[in-house]
Write a protein that holds these residues in place. Sequence first.
Motif, mmCIF file in Angstrom:
data_model
loop_
_atom_site.group_PDB
_atom_site.id
_atom_site.type_symbol
_atom_site.label_atom_id
_atom_site.label_comp_id
_atom_site.label_asym_id
_atom_site.label_seq_id
_atom_site.Cartn_x
_atom_site.Cartn_y
_atom_site.Cartn_z
ATOM 1 N N ALA A 144 -6.624 14.336 3.139
ATOM 2 C CA ALA A 144 -7.592 13.260 2.886
ATOM 3 C C ALA A 144 -7.076 12.280 1.842
ATOM 4 O O ALA A 144 -7.310 11.074 1.951
ATOM 5 C CB ALA A 144 -8.928 13.843 2.434
ATOM 6 N N GLU A 189 -6.649 0.739 -8.117
ATOM 7 C CA GLU A 189 -7.889 1.098 -7.419
ATOM 8 C C GLU A 189 -8.691 -0.148 -7.067
ATOM 9 O O GLU A 189 -9.187 -0.283 -5.939
ATOM 10 C CB GLU A 189 -8.735 2.044 -8.271
ATOM 11 C CG GLU A 189 -10.029 2.440 -7.558
ATOM 12 C CD GLU A 189 -10.936 3.332 -8.376
ATOM 13 O OE1 GLU A 189 -11.787 3.993 -7.758
ATOM 14 O OE2 GLU A 189 -10.813 3.362 -9.614
ATOM 15 N N ARG A 197 -9.687 -1.612 -3.311
ATOM 16 C CA ARG A 197 -11.082 -1.875 -2.959
ATOM 17 C C ARG A 197 -11.294 -3.335 -2.562
ATOM 18 O O ARG A 197 -12.406 -3.742 -2.264
ATOM 19 C CB ARG A 197 -12.008 -1.509 -4.111
ATOM 20 C CG ARG A 197 -12.109 -0.012 -4.350
ATOM 21 C CD ARG A 197 -12.974 0.265 -5.586
ATOM 22 N NE ARG A 197 -13.099 1.684 -5.845
ATOM 23 C CZ ARG A 197 -14.159 2.422 -5.513
ATOM 24 N NH1 ARG A 197 -15.187 1.868 -4.910
ATOM 25 N NH2 ARG A 197 -14.185 3.706 -5.790
ATOM 26 N N ARG A 243 -4.346 10.085 3.493
ATOM 27 C CA ARG A 243 -4.837 9.153 4.524
ATOM 28 C C ARG A 243 -5.738 8.054 3.971
ATOM 29 O O ARG A 243 -5.871 7.001 4.588
ATOM 30 C CB ARG A 243 -5.597 9.925 5.599
ATOM 31 C CG ARG A 243 -4.704 10.625 6.598
ATOM 32 C CD ARG A 243 -5.486 11.080 7.815
ATOM 33 N NE ARG A 243 -6.569 11.991 7.486
ATOM 34 C CZ ARG A 243 -6.478 13.308 7.525
ATOM 35 N NH1 ARG A 243 -5.362 13.885 7.880
ATOM 36 N NH2 ARG A 243 -7.516 14.067 7.231
ATOM 37 N N HIS A 244 -6.384 8.316 2.858
ATOM 38 C CA HIS A 244 -7.379 7.378 2.323
ATOM 39 C C HIS A 244 -6.978 6.977 0.905
ATOM 40 O O HIS A 244 -7.294 7.656 -0.069
ATOM 41 C CB HIS A 244 -8.777 8.008 2.335
ATOM 42 C CG HIS A 244 -9.165 8.517 3.691
ATOM 43 N ND1 HIS A 244 -9.543 7.666 4.711
ATOM 44 C CD2 HIS A 244 -9.204 9.764 4.192
ATOM 45 C CE1 HIS A 244 -9.816 8.389 5.794
ATOM 46 N NE2 HIS A 244 -9.609 9.661 5.506
ATOM 47 N N LEU A 245 -6.328 5.828 0.808
ATOM 48 C CA LEU A 245 -5.763 5.412 -0.469
ATOM 49 C C LEU A 245 -6.804 5.149 -1.547
ATOM 50 O O LEU A 245 -6.563 5.411 -2.723
ATOM 51 C CB LEU A 245 -4.881 4.179 -0.278
ATOM 52 C CG LEU A 245 -3.591 4.413 0.492
ATOM 53 C CD1 LEU A 245 -2.768 3.143 0.528
ATOM 54 C CD2 LEU A 245 -2.802 5.542 -0.119
ATOM 55 N N VAL A 246 -7.953 4.629 -1.157
ATOM 56 C CA VAL A 246 -8.986 4.383 -2.162
ATOM 57 C C VAL A 246 -9.449 5.711 -2.765
ATOM 58 O O VAL A 246 -9.675 5.802 -3.976
ATOM 59 C CB VAL A 246 -10.182 3.600 -1.569
ATOM 60 C CG1 VAL A 246 -11.308 3.464 -2.573
ATOM 61 C CG2 VAL A 246 -9.731 2.227 -1.098
ATOM 62 N N VAL A 247 -9.546 6.734 -1.947
ATOM 63 C CA VAL A 247 -9.937 8.060 -2.441
ATOM 64 C C VAL A 247 -8.839 8.597 -3.364
ATOM 65 O O VAL A 247 -9.131 9.120 -4.451
ATOM 66 C CB VAL A 247 -10.211 9.021 -1.266
ATOM 67 C CG1 VAL A 247 -10.511 10.423 -1.777
ATOM 68 C CG2 VAL A 247 -11.358 8.491 -0.410
ATOM 69 N N GLU A 252 0.821 -1.213 0.000
ATOM 70 C CA GLU A 252 0.000 0.000 0.000
ATOM 71 C C GLU A 252 0.856 1.266 0.000
ATOM 72 O O GLU A 252 0.490 2.266 -0.606
ATOM 73 C CB GLU A 252 -0.974 -0.008 1.167
ATOM 74 C CG GLU A 252 -2.099 -1.017 0.958
ATOM 75 C CD GLU A 252 -3.091 -1.042 2.091
ATOM 76 O OE1 GLU A 252 -2.736 -0.654 3.221
ATOM 77 O OE2 GLU A 252 -4.229 -1.466 1.837
ATOM 78 N N GLN A 292 0.572 4.095 -2.807
ATOM 79 C CA GLN A 292 0.387 5.515 -2.505
ATOM 80 C C GLN A 292 1.438 6.368 -3.202
ATOM 81 O O GLN A 292 1.111 7.387 -3.823
ATOM 82 C CB GLN A 292 0.446 5.762 -0.997
ATOM 83 C CG GLN A 292 0.265 7.233 -0.649
ATOM 84 C CD GLN A 292 0.467 7.509 0.821
ATOM 85 O OE1 GLN A 292 1.441 7.043 1.410
ATOM 86 N NE2 GLN A 292 -0.446 8.254 1.407
#
Length: 123
Positions: free
Chosen positions: A43, A111, A115, A46-50, A23, A27
Amino acid sequence: MPTYVAPPGWPAPVRPPDAPDWERTAQSWLLDICPPEYRSYPALRRHLVVLARFAVLHVEASQVAVRRGLSEARADLRDVAALEVVDAAVQTWLAEEARLSGLRRAAGLVEEALRGRRFVARL
């Protein structure tokens, strides 16, 4: 020993899903393919999916821009550049279109993995 599988089109700098530190490599790579300003948004860090969603949309927007540039190149440049320069510009657009196509696939795969999708080796 576990086997980690990355599908065709997976970005080389990113370790396969579930591999140690994968991960972090995802990133880093996602931030590298996004505009530099994205690094300043907490944001996204902190939020890899985003972050992955932002990256995919950024690449898709670049693809739209390249297609427009390609479709308008000859008409827009013919009065300001020699024919060989216009041809070189068209070739550049085509090369960028191909690069972005691969980048879009890679970003989409990352992505999907973020997920929760996992890939299996095929024979």
